[in-house]
Design a protein around this motif. Structure first.
Motif, PDB file in Angstrom:
ATOM      1  N   UNK A 130      -8.772 -20.326   4.987  1.00 50.15           N
ATOM      2  CA  UNK A 130      -9.091 -21.663   5.190  1.00 50.15           C
ATOM      3  C   UNK A 130     -10.521 -22.167   5.886  1.00 50.15           C
ATOM      4  N   UNK A 131     -11.136 -20.895   6.484  1.00 52.43           N
ATOM      5  CA  UNK A 131     -12.606 -21.201   7.184  1.00 52.43           C
ATOM      6  C   UNK A 131     -13.350 -21.337   5.999  1.00 52.43           C
ATOM      7  N   UNK A 135     -14.141 -24.554  13.727  1.00 46.34           N
ATOM      8  CA  UNK A 135     -14.467 -23.633  13.585  1.00 46.34           C
ATOM      9  C   UNK A 135     -15.473 -22.675  14.521  1.00 46.34           C
ATOM     10  N   UNK A 136     -16.012 -23.444  15.274  1.00 50.99           N
ATOM     11  CA  UNK A 136     -16.663 -22.623  16.466  1.00 50.99           C
ATOM     12  C   UNK A 136     -15.990 -21.351  17.198  1.00 50.99           C
ATOM     13  N   UNK A 182     -17.384 -16.987  19.324  1.00 53.77           N
ATOM     14  CA  UNK A 182     -17.302 -18.117  19.671  1.00 53.77           C
ATOM     15  C   UNK A 182     -16.581 -18.587  20.974  1.00 53.77           C
ATOM     16  N   UNK A 183     -15.486 -17.948  21.224  1.00 52.09           N
ATOM     17  CA  UNK A 183     -14.732 -18.360  22.439  1.00 52.09           C
ATOM     18  C   UNK A 183     -15.611 -18.010  23.602  1.00 52.09           C
ATOM     19  N   UNK A 184     -15.904 -16.585  23.345  1.00 46.18           N
ATOM     20  CA  UNK A 184     -16.595 -15.769  24.671  1.00 46.18           C
ATOM     21  C   UNK A 184     -17.865 -16.579  24.717  1.00 46.18           C
ATOM     22  N   UNK A 187     -23.626 -18.672  16.167  1.00 48.15           N
ATOM     23  CA  UNK A 187     -22.660 -18.074  15.675  1.00 48.15           C
ATOM     24  C   UNK A 187     -21.644 -18.585  14.506  1.00 48.15           C
ATOM     25  N   UNK A 188     -21.832 -19.843  14.457  1.00 45.96           N
ATOM     26  CA  UNK A 188     -20.889 -20.348  13.144  1.00 45.96           C
ATOM     27  C   UNK A 188     -21.533 -19.749  11.741  1.00 45.96           C
TER      28      UNK A 188
END
Length: 715
Positions: free
Chosen positions: A413-414, A433-434, A439-441, A615-616
């Motif tokens: 999907x990404x 999508x980040x 990205x979460x960190x 980061x994307x």
């Protein structure tokens, strides 16, 4: 003249390095008594006086004695301060080092000063060859190793006194780093290079660099904390033989372990003895002073395992580990063995590492007691599996399935969304999508920035108004969180709302969802937690069998502002249909304010938001077979006054062509990928949006400047 000048410069630099390294142990000893420095508390430890002398002896034997005609300071000292070098003759056994009352502390310090004087003269003449250069660097690193041993051995000694004395006013290394649930990082595995590549100093056991095949794995970004360990203890961790290796269980029985070393107390009342005396257990600090056996048992209890030393090194090189080199040595599941092609250091120093490559386990990283400048990703420390007097902790790992290869006809999907977004005009990508692991960190880092007010302001407002929200929710309520992520704010609401009987977090990231769900279950054992993997913009029906109370939607974080008006209206309308008649919805929104405040929040001075945006592209390279050059793009944050929104873009610095999953996309200089909108609201616009989706505003709470709002909607 030029050659002499270079030699003089190198000599001065070497002398400065030597003096700086050697000063630290003397500084650590200052203020301690002769009795403190002369006692030995166990066979694994050595007196501080011995460390002060041994490191001086090492320079004398390994470097000074290489020069023809050298006369030792005192030939008798070799037997006293030789550690384990068989080639250098007889020596005092380690358990008996504390019996050496002679020479006195004053004599040892005088010996140390004399060696420093001779080494200064030696360095002033210049190092003669690469072997002398290596031995000099080895001596400095050896001294730094003993600086750490000085502290850990002193800690054990002080812990033996019923007076519980503090060796120092504050622990060396500063306060404990606060633990953070940094989540997990996935690695695809494959052939990676590990080991020292020859640049700069390394011990012989770190070389040579060589390829290692890694299976796909996941590794925890954060260290295991005291709070985690308390849960292990409360669940009978030290009383359950099924969790332990056979030798580990024997160690538990033999030594009577019930908690990490230096922990004192019972039940919920535990303290830890430190170099600054007894301290309360900080549940958020990394656990320390645990053996390999304990670390392995904890990993089994957690349903995980310890990382191999090669997994650890690969993750550390990718900057995927929090507190990798500053809190505790981290046990790995790897036995201490030579690398393929290992060669011991030439000469007497050949006995430095290789002779210990049996029956020991590898610990990676560094600790709060490690000397400054003495850590690196390739460093291999090693200890027997029962030892725990060092600052030893752990992080967890687990196996992970390999990612399916991504072709142009069968995309994940990404990758599919990326290709669709880059094919659009203008180029665009959804902000959902980040949030891969990295990205979460980064977003968690953003929320702690002084410029980024939304998270801080909303959390404070939620804490203030949650009792009123809880009253409206009633008994047997079902809390449904859309885009739940780490579910951190949820706990504020749950603490205030004991009437909530079930919690349904919905998130696109299965990993983040399960981690958050596990944490919520652990903290609220009576709560029915039903995670749902999915895109909250297209919510699936609620799980069957939920309690019969009111359904309450929860959408904090001002995330509604990331949606365009049509998406926001459709989402709220779908959520109303999903939750049913009589439902409530708690919506977090950011309010319109000074554009300068907004720009600063989305383009911080530290560049964290820029890294988050870029980061994307890193994710595109990793997951979609992209070849983005991250240096060819820059983060851009703009205030669009007409749309009342902050826009984030990735702007091309030059003309270029980028490949993604076998397709090529052209960028002109200045062209952007529009990655996020963050719409800001007035109270009038919030009301208009809610009513257009079939909700009515029951209550609206506005916090202090810079203001955000929490809106309670009713169906």
């Amino acid at each position: 003249m030029n050659i002499a000048s270079r030699i003089d410069g190198a000599s001065r630099q070497d002398t400065d390095r030597y003096r700086a390294v050697r000063a630290r142990m003397t500084d650590l000893a200052a203020g301690l008594s002769a009795e403190d420095l002369g006692a030995q508390s166990m066979a694994d430890a050595s007196p501080g006086k011995w460390h002060l002398a041994h490191t001086s002896w090492f320079f004398e034997v390994m470097l000074l004695a290489r020069r023809p005609g050298y006369q030792p300071v005192d030939e008798r000292l070799g037997r006293l301060f030789n550690s384990y070098y068989e080639a250098l003759g007889a020596r005092v056994a380690r358990p008996n080092r504390g019996l050496m009352t002679r020479p006195s502390l004053d004599e040892v310090l005088a010996y140390r000063r004399e060696i420093d004087r001779r080494m200064t003269a030696f360095l002033g003449e210049g190092l003669e060859d690469p072997q002398e250069r290596y031995l000099f660097d080895l001596g400095l690193n050896h001294d730094q190793q003993h600086q750490e041993l000085f502290l850990t051995d002193l800690l054990h000694l002080m812990s033996c006194s019923p007076l519980e004395p503090a060796a120092y006013g504050a622990e060396p290394g500063g306060p404990d780093a606060p633990g953070a649930d940094g989540g997990w990082t996935d690695f695809d595995g494959g052939l990676v290079s590990v080991g020292h590549d020859g640049a700069g100093f390394a011990f012989d056991n770190e070389a040579p660099a060589h390829p290692v095949m890694l299976a796909p794995f996941r590794i925890a970004r954060s260290l295991v904390t005291n709070g985690d360990w308390l849960a292990f203890m409360a669940d009978g961790g030290y009383r359950r033989p099924e969790l332990w290796l056979s030798d580990g269980w024997a160690a538990v029985q033999t030594h009577g372990w019930t908690a990490p070393d230096y922990w004192r107390g019972e039940g919920d009342d535990w303290r830890i003895f430190t170099l600054a005396g007894p301290q309360a257990i900080d549940p958020h600090a990394p656990v320390r002073h645990v053996s390999f056996y304990e670390a392995d048992a904890f990993a089994r209890w957690s349903g995980k395992r310890l990382p191999t030393e090669f997994e650890w090194e690969h993750a550390a090189r990718q900057a995927a580990l929090d507190n990798a080199l500053d809190q505790v040595w981290q046990w790995t599941g790897s036995a201490y063995l030579p690398y393929p092609g290992f060669r011991a250091t030439e000469g007497t120093a050949a006995e430095y590492n290789g002779k210990f490559m049996a029956n020991q386990m590898v610990a990676r990283g560094a600790s709060r007691a490690t000397a400054p400048g003495h850590s690196r990703a390739t460093y291999r420390n090693f200890f027997y599996p029962h030892q725990r007097w060092q600052f030893m902790g752990l992080r967890l790992a687990e196996d992970a399935p390999a990612r399916r290869s991504q072709g142009t006809d069968d995309l994940e999907p990404f990758a599919q969304a990326l290709i669709e977004g880059l094919s659009a005009s203008p180029k665009v990508m959804s902000p959902k999508w980040f949030y891969d692991a990295a990205g979460s960190r980064l977003f968690e880092d953003i929320t702690r920035l002084p410029e980024y007010y939304p998270t801080r302001q909303e959390a404070a407002l939620l804490a203030e108004v949650s009792p009123r929200l809880a009253e409206a929710m009633g008994e047997d309520a079902v809390l449904v969180e859309f885009g739940s992520g780490a579910s951190e704010k949820t706990e504020v609401l749950l603490d205030a709302a004991p009437g909530v009987a079930a919690y349904v977090p919905i998130d696109i990231s299965e990993t983040a969802l399960e981690e958050a769900a596990d944490r919520i279950r652990a903290r609220y054992p009576g709560l029915d937690v039903r995670p749902v993997v999915g895109d909250f913009l297209h919510p699936a029906p609620l799980p069957q069998g939920l309690p019969g109370g009111r359904r309450v939607g929860f959408f904090p974080g001002s995330t509604i502002g990331n949606l365009d008006p049509q998406e926001a209206r459709a989402f709220l309308k779908d959520a109303r249909a999903m939750l049913g008649e009589g439902a409530l919805f708690i919506l977090g929104v950011d309010l319109v304010k000074d554009p300068a405040v907004l720009i600063a929040a989305y383009d911080d001075s530290a560049g964290v938001t820029a890294a988050f945006n870029l980061n994307l592209l890193e994710r595109a390279n990793t997951e979609a077979d992209g070849d983005f050059d991250l240096s060819a793009f820059e983060h851009q944050a703009l205030w669009n006054a007409d749309e009342a929104r902050i826009e984030m873009h990735l702007r091309a610095r030059r003309d270029q062509v980028v490949a993604v999953s076998g397709r090529r996309f052209r960028f002109r200089e200045g062209e952007t990928i529009h990655t996020e909108n963050s719409r800001k609201f007035t109270t009038e616009r919030v009301t208009e949006l809610a009513e257009s989706a079939g909700w009515r505003v029951r209550d609206l709470h506005v916090g202090p400047e810079p203001s955000v709002a929490l809106v309670l909607l009713g169906a």
